[in-house]
Write a protein that holds these residues in place. Structure first.
Motif, PDB file in Angstrom:
ATOM      1  N   PRO A 100      -4.617  -2.430  -0.795  1.00 62.74           N
ATOM      2  CA  PRO A 100      -3.371  -3.188  -0.625  1.00 62.74           C
ATOM      3  C   PRO A 100      -2.939  -3.879  -1.910  1.00 62.74           C
ATOM      4  O   PRO A 100      -3.755  -4.496  -2.596  1.00 62.74           O
ATOM      5  N   GLY A 134      -1.044   0.561   6.807  1.00 67.41           N
ATOM      6  CA  GLY A 134      -2.274   0.763   6.015  1.00 67.41           C
ATOM      7  C   GLY A 134      -3.393  -0.128   6.535  1.00 67.41           C
ATOM      8  O   GLY A 134      -3.743  -0.079   7.718  1.00 67.41           O
ATOM      9  N   LEU A 184       6.426   7.065  12.076  1.00 68.18           N
ATOM     10  CA  LEU A 184       7.581   6.152  11.985  1.00 68.18           C
ATOM     11  C   LEU A 184       7.724   5.404  13.313  1.00 68.18           C
ATOM     12  O   LEU A 184       6.796   4.747  13.745  1.00 68.18           O
TER      13      LEU A 184
HETATM   14  C1  LIG Z   1       1.946   2.802   0.519  1.00 67.25           C
HETATM   15  S1  LIG Z   1       0.898   2.771   1.955  1.00 67.25           S
HETATM   16  C2  LIG Z   1       1.180   1.092   2.436  1.00 67.25           C
HETATM   17  C3  LIG Z   1       0.045   0.476   3.199  1.00 67.25           C
HETATM   18  C4  LIG Z   1       0.168  -1.032   3.383  1.00 67.25           C
HETATM   19  N1  LIG Z   1       1.382  -1.413   4.070  1.00 67.25           N
HETATM   20  C5  LIG Z   1       0.072  -1.741   2.047  1.00 67.25           C
HETATM   21  O1  LIG Z   1       1.100  -2.241   1.588  1.00 67.25           O
HETATM   22  O2  LIG Z   1      -1.015  -1.775   1.475  1.00 67.25           O
HETATM   23  C6  LIG Z   1       1.827   3.738   3.073  1.00 67.25           C
HETATM   24  C7  LIG Z   1       1.254   3.891   4.477  1.00 67.25           C
HETATM   25  O3  LIG Z   1       2.191   4.682   5.242  1.00 67.25           O
HETATM   26  C8  LIG Z   1       1.483   5.473   6.163  1.00 67.25           C
HETATM   27  N2  LIG Z   1       2.367   6.564   6.578  1.00 67.25           N
HETATM   28  C9  LIG Z   1       2.640   7.721   5.937  1.00 67.25           C
HETATM   29  N3  LIG Z   1       3.503   8.461   6.657  1.00 67.25           N
HETATM   30  C10 LIG Z   1       3.798   7.758   7.777  1.00 67.25           C
HETATM   31  C11 LIG Z   1       4.608   8.004   8.919  1.00 67.25           C
HETATM   32  N4  LIG Z   1       5.323   9.133   9.055  1.00 67.25           N
HETATM   33  N5  LIG Z   1       4.665   7.067   9.890  1.00 67.25           N
HETATM   34  C12 LIG Z   1       3.934   5.923   9.781  1.00 67.25           C
HETATM   35  N6  LIG Z   1       3.129   5.640   8.742  1.00 67.25           N
HETATM   36  C13 LIG Z   1       3.072   6.548   7.745  1.00 67.25           C
HETATM   37  C14 LIG Z   1       0.228   5.886   5.396  1.00 67.25           C
HETATM   38  O4  LIG Z   1      -0.776   6.280   6.276  1.00 67.25           O
HETATM   39  C15 LIG Z   1      -0.078   4.609   4.604  1.00 67.25           C
HETATM   40  O5  LIG Z   1      -0.998   3.817   5.292  1.00 67.25           O
END
Ligand SMILES: C[S@@+](CC[C@H](N)C(=O)[O-])C[C@H]1O[C@@H](n2cnc3c(N)ncnc32)[C@H](O)[C@@H]1O
Length: 294
Positions: A100, A134, A184
């Motif tokens: 994070p 995440g 999503l």
């Molecule tokens: C950049 S990380 C951010 C994690 C956390 N929010 C942080 O800021 O540390 C993006 C997150 O989006 C999730 N993700 C990717 N595609 C997604 C989708 N279609 N729907 C929901 N989550 C998704 C990934 O699994 C990942 O945990």
């Protein structure tokens, strides 16, 4: 050898090895301080009082092994310590989820005077969604900062959600944060007053030149397709249907402002200042989204 000398020599090794930073520190010295203090089970804010401490051989060897592991594997330090700090709050982390480091954290908890988010919240802000949660850090920070809200933490990765559950328990927020396994919005119900989202947004050319450290993180958490907007397009299309009238969506897009503005030329985004400048996090009202995209 004194602790300060050990930090100095280990930071030189990190420098020579040309490792990459960006997972909690930005330079070799800070990375060495973090790993040395953690390895010797000292609080991370105890540098001043420990500086002149004389270390025994076993302590020195333990630190040297850890730094060697950091160099040889290129694992981000946070995966080695299984701990990451955001705005002074500790989070559990392992390689099931990205380390994070979201700038949105600065807008929620505000030691440096950013925190413009408050101005966009209302007495009626009760339901918060941390989409793409995440390890759950933004959900936890929101629950801690805003005592009147309940938070939904959603992610498509069940592995990431396992880590999020650890953090929800660590901060004893099981009553205020629910986690949902969702692509999503597809498993979400109802409307939210505030949506926080740090989605995968790294464009494909940037993905190809990521330093080794980043390759240890789940690609699903980083890769945003050719222009970084692959997930953001459906996200913005669907979001208004899950927002109350006065709701706002806070979106992190990293270094992709140009791609964002090309993809959404008519969208009235409010760019929010963070320690990284004014180009990486934006805010969208439900009205702006509805007018432009639905
Ligand atoms: C950049 S990380 C951010 C994690 C956390 N929010 C942080 O800021 O540390 C993006 C997150 O989006 C999730 N993700 C990717 N595609 C997604 C989708 N279609 N729907 C929901 N989550 C998704 C990934 O699994 C990942 O945990």
């Amino acid at each position: 050898m004194k602790l300060r000398e050990l930090i100095q020599t280990q930071s030189q090794l990190l420098k020579q090895a040309q490792i990459s930073y960006g997972h909690g520190t930005t330079n070799a010295y800070d990375e060495a301080v973090w790993l040395v203090l953690w390895c010797l089970s000292k609080p991370l804010d105890s540098l001043d009082e420990s500086f002149e401490e004389v270390l025994d051989t076993a302590e020195i060897m333990k630190v040297e092994q850890l730094i060697q592991k950091r160099i040889a594997t290129r694992l981000p330090a946070a995966y080695l310590t299984q701990e990451a700090w955001l705005q002074g709050i500790p989070f559990y982390i392992d390689s099931r989820s990205i380390v994070p480091r979201s700038l949105i954290a600065e807008l929620i908890v505000d030691p440096d005077g950013f925190g413009q988010l408050d101005a966009w919240l209302h007495e009626t802000t009760h339901q918060v969604l941390d989409l793409c949660t995440g390890n759950g850090s933004l959900a936890v920070l929101a629950a801690l900062a805003f005592p009147d809200v309940t938070v939904t933490a959603a992610d498509i990765s069940m592995q990431a959600l396992e880590v999020a559950q650890i953090n929800i328990q660590k901060h004893q927020l099981q009553n205020r944060i629910q986690w949902v396994h969702s692509n999503l919005f597809n498993q979400l119900e109802g409307c939210f007053d505030l949506i926080l989202c740090n989605p995968p947004y790294v464009n494909s050319s940037s993905m190809q030149i990521l330093p080794a450290e980043y390759l240890h993180e789940p690609a699903l958490a980083l890769a945003g397709g050719v222009d970084g907007m692959t997930l953001i397009r459906p996200l913005l299309q669907q979001a208004p249907h899950f927002m109350t009238d006065k709701a706002v969506l806070v979106l992190e897009i990293g270094h992709e402002r140009e791609h964002f503005e090309r993809a959404f030329p008519n969208l009235a985004a409010v760019w929010l200042e963070t320690s990284a400048g004014e180009d990486q996090v934006l805010l969208l009202t439900r009205e702006a989204l509805s007018l432009t995209l639905t």
